[in-house]
Design an enzyme around this catalytic site. Structure first.
Site, PDB file in Angstrom:
ATOM      1  N   HIS A  80       0.826  -1.211   0.000  1.00 32.94           N
ATOM      2  CA  HIS A  80       0.000   0.000   0.000  1.00 32.94           C
ATOM      3  C   HIS A  80       0.860   1.260   0.000  1.00 32.94           C
ATOM      4  CE1 HIS A  80      -3.826  -2.120   1.717  1.00 32.94           C
ATOM      5  NE2 HIS A  80      -3.480  -2.556   0.518  1.00 32.94           N
ATOM      6  N   GLU A  82       0.786   3.978   1.779  1.00 35.16           N
ATOM      7  CA  GLU A  82       1.215   4.487   3.080  1.00 35.16           C
ATOM      8  C   GLU A  82       2.469   3.758   3.559  1.00 35.16           C
ATOM      9  OE1 GLU A  82      -3.386   4.217   3.192  1.00 35.16           O
ATOM     10  OE2 GLU A  82      -1.722   3.169   2.233  1.00 35.16           O
ATOM     11  N   CYS A 106      -5.868   1.198   5.591  1.00 37.17           N
ATOM     12  CA  CYS A 106      -6.343  -0.055   6.176  1.00 37.17           C
ATOM     13  C   CYS A 106      -5.704  -0.252   7.551  1.00 37.17           C
ATOM     14  CB  CYS A 106      -5.989  -1.229   5.263  1.00 37.17           C
ATOM     15  SG  CYS A 106      -4.219  -1.632   5.247  1.00 37.17           S
ATOM     16  N   CYS A 109      -1.764  -0.651   7.473  1.00 39.63           N
ATOM     17  CA  CYS A 109      -1.059   0.620   7.291  1.00 39.63           C
ATOM     18  C   CYS A 109      -1.192   1.499   8.528  1.00 39.63           C
ATOM     19  CB  CYS A 109      -1.565   1.333   6.047  1.00 39.63           C
ATOM     20  SG  CYS A 109      -1.039   0.515   4.522  1.00 39.63           S
TER      21      CYS A 109
END
Length: 162
Positions: A80, A82, A106, A109
């Protein structure tokens, strides 16, 4: 007397714009997400987008959401935005930084955001807010004292010819 121009973009527009521009690097055909980490002094520290780890070819791994085998969908392989932004940072501590992200993070993260010391999260979209992963994320971020702020779009349209 000279006066400065008044139509310059705000810090929030600038950093969210960088996050959106970063998202444009993603090869994911469904969801492109970008992140930008900023110091308390408004200096860009790192950026990231959702994609595969360095050394893993975008052509050799799946990009589908669902398949007969979980090994044939993207979720085991893509990182992801992040987490990519956090891992891309090579300057030391991120304590006290803020993160601009195009999609609310999420739960996985959120753990990384909390652990590295980011104190403010500015997000543009929260379309998965009712999913368990985002509900857990919000719960952890709130408990850890990470301020979550929904980005307020200004309606400004910026065009860049490259």
């Amino acid at each position: 007397m000279n006066s400065k121009r008044k139509d310059y973009i705000s810090w929030d527009e600038y950093f969210m714009g960088v996050a959106y521009l970063s998202a444009m690097r993603s090869k994911d055909p469904n969801t492109q997400v970008g992140a930008c980490i900023v110091s308390p002094e408004n200096k860009i520290l790192s950026m990231g987008y959702n994609g595969l780890p360095i050394g893993c070819s975008d052509d050799d791994f799946p990009w589908v959401r669902e398949s007969k085998s979980p090994l044939d969908n993207k979720y085991f392989y893509a990182t992801h935005s992040e987490l990519n932004a956090i891992l891309n940072y090579r300057g030391g501590s991120l304590e006290g930084a803020k993160m601009y992200v195009t999609l609310f993070p999420c739960n996985e993260c959120a753990k990384a955001i909390i652990q590295c010391g980011i104190k403010q999260l500015i997000f543009a979209d929260n379309k998965y807010k009712d999913t368990p992963a985002v509900i857990a994320s919000r719960r952890m971020l709130d408990t850890a004292g990470v301020e979550c702020i929904e980005y307020k779009k200004t309606g400004r349209n910026i065009s860049i010819e490259l």
